[in-house]
Design an enzyme around this catalytic site. Sequence first.
Site, PDB file in Angstrom:
ATOM      1  CB  CYS A   1      -0.893  -0.033   1.234  1.00 56.26           C
ATOM      2  SG  CYS A   1      -2.099   1.303   1.307  1.00 56.26           S
TER       3      CYS A   1
ATOM      4  CB  CYS B   1      18.620 -23.321 -14.981  1.00 57.62           C
ATOM      5  SG  CYS B   1      16.946 -23.071 -14.350  1.00 57.62           S
TER       6      CYS B   1
END
Length: 308
Positions: A134, A159
């Site tokens: 927020c 990866c």
Amino acid sequence: MKIIIFLLTILFTSTLQADSFRNLPTLELNHLTSKEAKVILGKDTERPYSGKYYKFNQKGTYLCKHCNAPLYKSSAKFDSGCGWPSFDAEIPGAVKRILDADGRRTEIVCARCGGHLGHVFVGEGFTPKNIRHCVNSISLKFQDENDVNLAKAYFAGGCFWGVEYYLEKEEGVVDVVSGYMGGDTVNPTYQDVTKDNTGHMEVVEVTYNPKRINYESLARLFFEIHDPTQKNGQGPDIGERYKSAVFVSNPDEKRVIEKLIYILKQKGYDVATKIKDKKIFYKAEGYHQDYYQKKGYKPYCHGYVKRF
């Protein structure tokens, strides 16, 4: 009297922040208005529904109003109905959490300058990530993705989870996406690529702002977060799709990579990294994106090693 107390609070808070900046001599801070300082330095809260970014849906990046550090991507923004901008993920490493003095709420501040942003809440169920940042609009500034000439770079270093993990932390990097490149199979799936017969490799697409970081800096980091000397893959991941390669988009990028490989060879590294021409990039499935951030742990076969 209230004005005097407020000004003294700002002065005191600014002094504390100045002390924290002594180890950051290159940090450039923007001038703040009294309203901005009241929130960013004084840890106040703007009125709900009053901020310019509460109902705001443009694509781009939200920056710290005080120091311009990238904090949130627009893709992480959602409407929680709370009256302030809400985000369910920050740019990795951009936000610091601090327990409030009352021991109940958790404050969030800019990790670079310490400026107050708002608070973070978990367990509300607004999005699958189950987290809500927020944030006060007045603590933010917005950079539209069309306002800068962003560039893209393509790296394969085993990866893609680990390569993405390290590159997306770099200042000036706007986004890193895991995907596939190098083969001729159209719209490959992860299952297709794992067969090692498509020609595709696990590649990351790095979107960056050339005004904040250049291609060579990205490439240097790439060579330092994976083992460029391993010829058959990366760590325990063996196979064509895991080999080391840089996909270049133009002659300038090729010259940069050739220069860096030459430097590494002069240092004694038997570099296995291949230079390939850029081909079509295919974004990997959603569960591959921001993998380690979602899981909350670090890569198993990537790590930073200074080589330059």
